[in-house]
Design a protein around this motif. Structure first.
Motif, PDB file in Angstrom:
ATOM      1  N   LYS A  21       0.810  -0.724   0.012  1.00  9.41           N
ATOM      2  CA  LYS A  21      -0.234  -0.382   0.070  1.00  9.41           C
ATOM      3  C   LYS A  21       0.350   1.109  -0.216  1.00  9.41           C
ATOM      4  N   SER A  22       2.026   1.030   0.753  1.00  6.92           N
ATOM      5  CA  SER A  22       2.811   2.707   0.415  1.00  6.92           C
ATOM      6  C   SER A  22       3.365   2.464  -0.606  1.00  6.92           C
ATOM      7  N   PHE A  23       3.339   1.461  -1.525  1.00  9.49           N
ATOM      8  CA  PHE A  23       3.869   1.963  -2.901  1.00  9.49           C
ATOM      9  C   PHE A  23       2.919   2.356  -3.934  1.00  9.49           C
ATOM     10  N   LEU A  24       2.297   2.281  -3.453  1.00 11.74           N
ATOM     11  CA  LEU A  24       0.483   3.062  -4.406  1.00 11.74           C
ATOM     12  C   LEU A  24       0.594   4.140  -4.470  1.00 11.74           C
ATOM     13  N   GLN A  25       0.815   4.591  -3.295  1.00  6.87           N
ATOM     14  CA  GLN A  25       0.834   5.573  -2.752  1.00  6.87           C
ATOM     15  C   GLN A  25       1.560   6.700  -3.943  1.00  6.87           C
ATOM     16  N   ILE A  26       2.524   6.488  -4.417  1.00  7.54           N
ATOM     17  CA  ILE A  26       3.360   7.026  -5.671  1.00  7.54           C
ATOM     18  C   ILE A  26       2.204   7.104  -7.028  1.00  7.54           C
ATOM     19  N   ARG A  27       1.176   7.073  -6.846  1.00  7.24           N
ATOM     20  CA  ARG A  27      -0.066   6.764  -7.995  1.00  7.24           C
ATOM     21  C   ARG A  27      -0.347   8.256  -7.705  1.00  7.24           C
ATOM     22  N   PHE A  28      -0.313   9.266  -6.807  1.00  3.11           N
ATOM     23  CA  PHE A  28      -0.547  10.139  -6.795  1.00  3.11           C
ATOM     24  C   PHE A  28       0.779  11.258  -7.194  1.00  3.11           C
ATOM     25  N   ILE A  29       1.849  10.556  -7.259  1.00  5.90           N
ATOM     26  CA  ILE A  29       2.468  11.435  -7.925  1.00  5.90           C
ATOM     27  C   ILE A  29       2.189  12.006  -9.829  1.00  5.90           C
ATOM     28  N   ILE A  30       1.744  10.345 -10.088  1.00 12.68           N
ATOM     29  CA  ILE A  30       1.024  10.398 -11.203  1.00 12.68           C
ATOM     30  C   ILE A  30       0.128  11.201 -11.818  1.00 12.68           C
ATOM     31  N   LEU A  31      -0.709  11.500 -10.946  1.00 16.02           N
ATOM     32  CA  LEU A  31      -2.244  12.474 -10.574  1.00 16.02           C
ATOM     33  C   LEU A  31      -1.912  14.206 -10.984  1.00 16.02           C
ATOM     34  N   ILE A  32      -1.153  14.180 -10.143  1.00 13.84           N
ATOM     35  CA  ILE A  32      -0.362  15.270  -9.884  1.00 13.84           C
ATOM     36  C   ILE A  32       0.228  15.325 -11.755  1.00 13.84           C
ATOM     37  N   PHE A  33       0.749  14.862 -11.584  1.00 13.93           N
ATOM     38  CA  PHE A  33       1.547  15.188 -13.376  1.00 13.93           C
ATOM     39  C   PHE A  33       0.621  14.557 -14.472  1.00 13.93           C
ATOM     40  N   VAL A  34      -0.969  13.937 -14.211  1.00 15.76           N
ATOM     41  CA  VAL A  34      -1.652  14.174 -15.837  1.00 15.76           C
ATOM     42  C   VAL A  34      -2.216  15.192 -15.607  1.00 15.76           C
ATOM     43  N   ILE A  35      -2.686  15.409 -14.468  1.00 11.26           N
ATOM     44  CA  ILE A  35      -4.010  16.800 -14.222  1.00 11.26           C
ATOM     45  C   ILE A  35      -2.926  17.591 -14.668  1.00 11.26           C
ATOM     46  N   ASP A  36      -1.704  17.880 -14.168  1.00 13.55           N
ATOM     47  CA  ASP A  36      -0.626  19.677 -14.803  1.00 13.55           C
ATOM     48  C   ASP A  36      -0.863  19.081 -16.035  1.00 13.55           C
ATOM     49  N   THR A  37      -0.008  18.332 -17.157  1.00 15.21           N
ATOM     50  CA  THR A  37      -0.089  18.461 -18.525  1.00 15.21           C
ATOM     51  C   THR A  37      -1.915  18.517 -19.167  1.00 15.21           C
ATOM     52  N   LEU A  38      -3.027  17.927 -18.765  1.00 15.38           N
ATOM     53  CA  LEU A  38      -3.771  18.315 -18.647  1.00 15.38           C
ATOM     54  C   LEU A  38      -4.732  19.372 -19.688  1.00 15.38           C
ATOM     55  N   PHE A  39      -4.294  20.294 -17.582  1.00 12.70           N
ATOM     56  CA  PHE A  39      -4.523  21.644 -17.762  1.00 12.70           C
ATOM     57  C   PHE A  39      -3.482  22.429 -18.748  1.00 12.70           C
ATOM     58  N   ILE A  40      -2.676  22.443 -18.909  1.00 10.48           N
ATOM     59  CA  ILE A  40      -1.892  22.952 -19.330  1.00 10.48           C
ATOM     60  C   ILE A  40      -2.210  23.004 -21.633  1.00 10.48           C
ATOM     61  N   ASN A  41      -2.922  21.672 -21.424  1.00 11.83           N
ATOM     62  CA  ASN A  41      -2.655  21.405 -22.694  1.00 11.83           C
ATOM     63  C   ASN A  41      -4.283  22.298 -23.683  1.00 11.83           C
ATOM     64  N   LYS A  42      -4.946  22.941 -22.280  1.00  6.99           N
ATOM     65  CA  LYS A  42      -6.775  23.051 -21.757  1.00  6.99           C
ATOM     66  C   LYS A  42      -7.870  21.859 -22.325  1.00  6.99           C
ATOM     67  N   ILE A  43      -7.131  20.573 -22.140  1.00  9.44           N
ATOM     68  CA  ILE A  43      -7.579  19.608 -21.845  1.00  9.44           C
ATOM     69  C   ILE A  43      -8.652  19.940 -20.927  1.00  9.44           C
ATOM     70  N   LEU A  44      -8.949  20.176 -20.120  1.00  5.00           N
ATOM     71  CA  LEU A  44      -9.560  20.525 -18.334  1.00  5.00           C
ATOM     72  C   LEU A  44      -9.731  22.146 -17.890  1.00  5.00           C
ATOM     73  N   ASN A  45     -10.694  22.193 -17.407  1.00  2.00           N
ATOM     74  CA  ASN A  45     -10.520  23.474 -17.455  1.00  2.00           C
ATOM     75  C   ASN A  45     -11.084  22.986 -15.478  1.00  2.00           C
ATOM     76  N   LEU A  46     -11.155  24.563 -14.783  1.00  2.00           N
ATOM     77  CA  LEU A  46     -12.001  24.659 -13.685  1.00  2.00           C
ATOM     78  C   LEU A  46     -13.522  24.466 -13.221  1.00  2.00           C
ATOM     79  N   LYS A  47     -13.978  25.536 -14.266  1.00  2.55           N
ATOM     80  CA  LYS A  47     -14.748  25.801 -14.149  1.00  2.55           C
ATOM     81  C   LYS A  47     -16.085  24.643 -14.470  1.00  2.55           C
ATOM     82  N   LYS A  48     -16.531  23.554 -15.229  1.00  3.32           N
ATOM     83  CA  LYS A  48     -17.334  22.374 -14.872  1.00  3.32           C
ATOM     84  C   LYS A  48     -16.399  21.642 -13.950  1.00  3.32           C
ATOM     85  N   LEU A  49     -15.469  21.601 -12.591  1.00  4.28           N
ATOM     86  CA  LEU A  49     -15.481  20.928 -12.552  1.00  4.28           C
ATOM     87  C   LEU A  49     -16.526  22.039 -10.863  1.00  4.28           C
TER      88      LEU A  49
END
Length: 459
Positions: A95-123
């Motif tokens: 389970k401690s190893f699985l915590q690494i998924r949150f680094i990946i979560l941060i990375f993909v969210i950042d990438t999707l926002f800067i490429n304008k795939i996601l926006n805060l207003k809809k969330l």
């Protein structure tokens, strides 16, 4: 494309899955990460790497290695693991190893926002729909005794769709600020938007109150006060909302004996002035060290006011005692719930001789992020996380200053993200576990949006 729409749906429905439960949050997070990585690779989206990521990478790798060493080395944790023989999904090392998924979560969210795939207003729109539903369900449960699903409220607890899990207040505290700022940023007609916003704020405040968990209520009010201080355009609306809500709050306490007992006890718990006076009286006594210690031992359980009724004071004491045993490294991921039984057995044996009150208690976690980090990750892990927090706080305050100077309407959407981050890392509060799926996913989801927003021009 279909891939893009899938990623967007998975992201914008996060508020819904938090209502459904831990399993739904875990599945949605996994699907979102996998679908996002596939989209990033297929469309060759622009990537970037923040220096602050290093603190997270080192922290999670350190947590995994430290946990592995602690549980595999000879000692109490290793002995208990052999007795319990947990399945892979419940093994602390895995389970401690699985915590690494949150680094990946941060990375993909950042990438999707800067490429304008996601926006805060809809969330934020999704949050408004979900928090309004939860608020209505909680109120219905308080008024009729049952919510829309036939679930029954008990005592001061009205958890609505969350059933036996007393987390409705926490859910509303986490997502309601998104709801408020969606209305504020979307509706430009002041004659319509201001009364609507005041109604929505009071509606959510009442629901958090009726849900029954007091700490999220206090934190939510704290967040409202921060809005009054920092956001000039919302100062009047938020002030009016609180002015209307406070009399309702006291009327409820006066006329409902359950809430009266719960909140009057809570106010007594956090009466820091009284706590300081008692501690001063204890320490000012001119007595020898033994007598002073005996006086303190006898007085603490009955007289120290801070969090007395909650029982958290003894849990905090247990976490601090555990940390002192291994201050540098801690005992590893999820070790508090195991190690405390060893500490309790030793404390019980000692109390048979000394006859002093019980201070050591067991729980699933330390009920405070920093005490949990200290006891399980030690000074090394806690320092890494605190430095990361301070970097984000600095970036957030710079962003707030820039907002107040420029008054860019697009920048307003980041304000609730900053406020929630500040409330989450505020040290003087009781909390859930820093590592649980439900709480951790929201924390890192919000943190990912904060990292993205403070390093780009708009969302």
């Amino acid at each position: 494309t279909n891939e893009t729409r899938l990623v967007q749906i998975l992201f914008y429905t996060f508020p819904l899955w938090f209502i459904v439960g831990n399993l739904a949050v875990s599945i949605n997070t996994l699907l979102f990460i996998v679908a996002s990585l596939f989209l990033i690779q297929r469309k060759q989206l622009t990537l970037r790497f923040h220096n602050s990521y290093w603190f997270l990478i080192v922290f999670f790798l350190y947590l995994f290695l430290s946990t592995t060493i602690q549980y595999l080395s000879p000692g109490y944790l290793n002995e208990r693991m052999q007795v319990l023989n947990p399945s892979l999904e419940n093994n602390p090392i895995f389970k401690s190893f699985l915590q690494i998924r949150f680094i990946i979560l941060i990375f993909v969210i950042d990438t999707l926002f800067i490429n304008k795939i996601l926006n805060l207003k809809k969330l934020f729109l999704s949050s408004l729909l979900c928090t309004s539903f939860v608020s209505f369900d909680v109120m219905l449960q308080y008024i009729t005794g049952f919510d829309l699903f036939g679930l029954k409220g008990t005592y001061t607890w009205n958890s609505g769709p969350f059933g036996d899990e007393k987390i409705a207040s926490t859910y509303l505290k986490n997502f309601s600020f998104f709801s408020f700022f969606y209305i504020f940023e979307t509706y430009t007609n002041k004659n319509f938007s201001k009364p609507l916003l005041i109604f929505i704020i009071i509606f959510h405040l009442l629901a958090i109150l009726l849900a029954g968990n007091r700490m999220p209520m206090v934190l939510f009010l704290f967040g409202c006060v921060l809005i009054i201080f920092f956001i000039r355009n919302l100062r009047i609306v938020m002030s009016l909302s609180l002015i209307i809500f406070i009399p309702i709050f006291f009327l409820l306490i006066k006329n409902d004996k359950n809430f009266s007992h719960a909140y009057l006890g809570f106010f007594s718990d956090i009466n820091i002035l009284k706590l300081a006076k008692i501690n001063k009286d204890i320490t000012s006594k001119q007595a020898d060290e033994k007598k002073a210690a005996e006086r303190y031992e006898e007085t603490v359980p009955q007289s120290v006011i801070f969090l007395r009724h909650s029982g958290y004071n003894r849990i905090f004491h247990t976490a601090i005692t555990m940390w002192k045993e291994q201050p540098l490294t801690g005992f590893g991921f999820k070790s508090f719930r195991i190690k405390c039984w060893d500490m309790l057995a030793k404390d019980n044996a000692e109390r048979k001789i000394t006859k002093r009150p019980q201070y050591i208690v067991c729980s699933n976690h330390a009920h405070n992020y920093y005490l949990e980090l200290l006891s399980e990750a030690g000074i090394v892990g806690t320092s890494l996380m605190v430095i990361f927090f301070l970097i984000l706080l600095k970036d957030s305050f710079n962003y707030l200053r820039k907002y107040n100077q420029q008054k860019n309407p697009e920048m307003i959407l980041l304000i609730p993200v900053i406020i929630l981050f500040f409330l989450e890392i505020w040290p003087l509060k009781s909390t859930g576990s820093f590592f649980t799926t439900w709480g951790a996913t929201f924390f890192w989801l919000n943190t990912a949006m904060l990292i993205t927003a403070t390093t780009k021009k708009s969302l």
